[in-house]
Enzyme design. Structure first.
Site, PDB file in Angstrom:
ATOM      1  CG  HIS A   1      -0.237   0.402   2.487  1.00 38.27           C
ATOM      2  ND1 HIS A   1       0.426  -0.512   3.230  1.00 38.27           N
ATOM      3  CD2 HIS A   1      -0.079   1.600   3.099  1.00 38.27           C
ATOM      4  CE1 HIS A   1       0.965   0.091   4.273  1.00 38.27           C
ATOM      5  NE2 HIS A   1       0.686   1.373   4.218  1.00 38.27           N
TER       6      HIS A   1
HETATM    7  C1  UD1 Z   1      -1.802   6.028   5.242  1.00 44.91           C
HETATM    8  C2  UD1 Z   1      -0.471   6.517   5.818  1.00 44.91           C
HETATM    9  C3  UD1 Z   1       0.506   5.371   5.938  1.00 44.91           C
HETATM   10  C4  UD1 Z   1      -0.097   4.171   6.655  1.00 44.91           C
HETATM   11  C5  UD1 Z   1      -1.398   3.801   5.938  1.00 44.91           C
HETATM   12  C6  UD1 Z   1      -2.080   2.605   6.536  1.00 44.91           C
HETATM   13  C7  UD1 Z   1       0.003   8.860   5.231  1.00 44.91           C
HETATM   14  C8  UD1 Z   1       0.886   9.753   4.462  1.00 44.91           C
HETATM   15  N1  UD1 Z   1       0.134   7.545   4.976  1.00 44.91           N
HETATM   16  O1  UD1 Z   1      -1.595   5.653   3.890  1.00 44.91           O
HETATM   17  O2  UD1 Z   1       1.647   5.793   6.652  1.00 44.91           O
HETATM   18  O3  UD1 Z   1       0.808   3.075   6.609  1.00 44.91           O
HETATM   19  O4  UD1 Z   1      -2.279   4.928   5.987  1.00 44.91           O
HETATM   20  O5  UD1 Z   1      -3.137   2.175   5.696  1.00 44.91           O
HETATM   21  O6  UD1 Z   1      -0.768   9.300   6.041  1.00 44.91           O
HETATM   22  N2  UD1 Z   1      -9.071   5.056   1.041  1.00 44.91           N
HETATM   23  C9  UD1 Z   1     -10.311   4.440   1.070  1.00 44.91           C
HETATM   24  N3  UD1 Z   1     -10.867   4.148   2.273  1.00 44.91           N
HETATM   25  C10 UD1 Z   1     -10.262   4.468   3.444  1.00 44.91           C
HETATM   26  C11 UD1 Z   1      -8.994   5.102   3.400  1.00 44.91           C
HETATM   27  C12 UD1 Z   1      -8.415   5.387   2.212  1.00 44.91           C
HETATM   28  O7  UD1 Z   1     -10.902   4.145   0.043  1.00 44.91           O
HETATM   29  O8  UD1 Z   1     -10.830   4.193   4.507  1.00 44.91           O
HETATM   30  C13 UD1 Z   1      -8.429   5.347  -0.251  1.00 44.91           C
HETATM   31  C14 UD1 Z   1      -8.638   6.761  -0.694  1.00 44.91           C
HETATM   32  O9  UD1 Z   1      -8.985   6.750  -2.018  1.00 44.91           O
HETATM   33  C15 UD1 Z   1      -7.263   7.410  -0.513  1.00 44.91           C
HETATM   34  C16 UD1 Z   1      -6.298   6.235  -0.600  1.00 44.91           C
HETATM   35  O10 UD1 Z   1      -7.041   5.105  -0.137  1.00 44.91           O
HETATM   36  O11 UD1 Z   1      -7.018   8.367  -1.478  1.00 44.91           O
HETATM   37  C17 UD1 Z   1      -5.082   6.401   0.256  1.00 44.91           C
HETATM   38  O12 UD1 Z   1      -5.440   6.767   1.584  1.00 44.91           O
HETATM   39  P1  UD1 Z   1      -4.514   7.776   2.411  1.00 44.91           P
HETATM   40  O13 UD1 Z   1      -5.103   8.040   3.715  1.00 44.91           O
HETATM   41  O14 UD1 Z   1      -4.159   8.924   1.562  1.00 44.91           O
HETATM   42  O15 UD1 Z   1      -3.163   6.996   2.620  1.00 44.91           O
HETATM   43  P2  UD1 Z   1      -2.809   5.477   2.870  1.00 44.91           P
HETATM   44  O16 UD1 Z   1      -2.259   4.927   1.605  1.00 44.91           O
HETATM   45  O17 UD1 Z   1      -3.917   4.702   3.495  1.00 44.91           O
END
Ligand code: UD1
Length: 363
Positions: A204
């Site tokens: 991820h």
């Molecule tokens: C974040 C953290 C990372 C951690 C990870 C655990 C940062 C910079 N990164 O990354 O350190 O290891 O969380 O998972 O904060 N999304 C969903 N549903 C959700 C959450 C996210 O669909 O409940 C999708 C969204 O489209 C979003 C993408 O996942 O744009 C990424 O989510 P984001 O919170 O930006 O970062 P993570 O990759 O989850």
């Protein structure tokens, strides 16, 4: 009673803080702010249900966005609550955008800031998490480090040693405490899996999913490995989005599943032959459950595990990934050797944290 605010918002913050939150509730006037960085049921609410964590006092529902958007929106909302609640301390955890926003908002209001999992470094500034960790550490008043290496990293960056305390790893504590609960999960039956007969895989990290060459390299390695052994792949939404956008081919033998709850995930991990992952938390959870972890990155913050040969850094180049996995599958002695590495694992980390907090806040 002193007032502490804990700020959380992502899956790993919730699971790793789960043993500490009830202790804070008991000993302090304790308020939880959930930023809503993670919001899907499988990435958020399920952990509250499974681990019996109480509802947060504030839910900000910030959701996704660019880094600046997400962090900025969080800061604006967190600041309002901090001004209203006027706490004696704010506690933030690890490296997502949520703790960064909390740390910046609190430190600019001169509120005593505590950073848990301080001092971990990958020394790769291309990772947003690395930048977040450094910034949070440098505006914190109390740095709670997991181990001596993290402690030394902080000293090297000029942070005063009176502010740094070693408390151990909450990821290790949480996995050890929840392993028994996870034994009740039926996920192996549901997925028709046999213990020790599959590899678990997660990806991820932005540096792996947002660079199409790297993502394709990892997928092409997994496609090749799946010819020899079943792979189970709970897919993070970020990864799913990137793969769908790219139309990347995936071997049918790879079992792609939704992100799992904590207990199902621990059960899948506990019963896997080994795990391949770019997650920070899983590196430690695997060590706690004595499952070898092959790290799909070029560096790691948890070098105590790679130095001890409990985990292995294998990068993202297909040749290296495929050769390493084939070697492990052809000679199980290597897997046994990784399992035999004995680490001292601490189950009382939350208690150490509580002691430090009471001491520092003079409660
Ligand atoms: C974040 C953290 C990372 C951690 C990870 C655990 C940062 C910079 N990164 O990354 O350190 O290891 O969380 O998972 O904060 N999304 C969903 N549903 C959700 C959450 C996210 O669909 O409940 C999708 C969204 O489209 C979003 C993408 O996942 O744009 C990424 O989510 P984001 O919170 O930006 O970062 P993570 O990759 O989850």
């Amino acid at each position: 009673m002193k007032k502490i605010i804990t700020i959380l918002g992502t899956r790993p913050e919730i699971t790793k803080l789960s043993p500490l939150l009830p202790l804070l509730d008991k000993e302090f006037e304790h308020i939880i702010i959930h930023t809503g960085q993670h919001y899907s049921f499988n990435m958020d609410k399920i952990f509250f249900h499974e681990l019996g964590i109480r509802e947060p006092d504030y839910r900000l529902d910030i959701g996704s966005g660019t880094h600046a958007e997400q962090t900025g929106k969080m800061m604006i909302e967190i600041e309002k609550i901090l001004l209203k609640e006027n706490p004696n301390a704010v506690l933030v955890f690890a490296d997502p955008n949520t703790p960064l926003a909390g740390a910046l908002a609190a430190s600019k209001l001169n509120i005593y800031l505590v950073h848990l999992e301080a001092g971990c470094r990958s020394f790769n500034k291309k990772m947003p998490e690395e930048i977040n960790r450094i910034l949070i550490d440098h505006c914190s008043d109390l740095l709670l480090a997991p181990d001596k290496k993290a402690y030394n990293n902080l000293l090297k960056e000029g942070l005063p040693k009176e502010r740094i305390k070693i408390v151990g790893s909450t990821a290790i504590e949480a996995s050890l405490r929840n392993r028994e609960l996870a034994r009740n999960s039926n996920i192996l039956k549901e997925l028709n899996l046999q213990s020790g007969k599959y590899i678990l895989c997660t990806i991820h990290r932005a540096e792996n999913t947002d660079d199409l060459n790297i993502l394709r390299n990892i997928l092409c390695s997994l496609n090749e490995i799946a010819k020899s052994i079943q792979i189970v792949f709970p897919m993070h939404p970020r990864t799913k989005k990137a793969i769908l956008n790219d139309n990347s081919p995936i071997n049918k033998k790879i079992k792609i599943i939704e992100p799992q709850g904590y207990l199902n995930f621990l059960k899948l991990l506990d019963n896997s032959l080994f795990v391949m992952s770019d997650s920070g938390g899983i590196q430690e959870e695997a060590a706690a459950l004595n499952v070898p972890c092959l790290i799909l990155r070029n560096e790691t913050e948890w070098t105590y595990l790679t130095d001890a040969k409990k985990n292995m850094l294998i990068g993202t180049e297909p040749r290296k990934i495929i050769e390493t996995v084939k070697y492990l599958l052809s000679d199980r002695k290597q897997i046994d050797a990784m399992k035999k590495v004995n680490l001292k694992l601490d189950k009382e980390v939350s208690r150490h944290i509580l002691c430090e907090l009471k001491n520092e806040l003079k409660q």
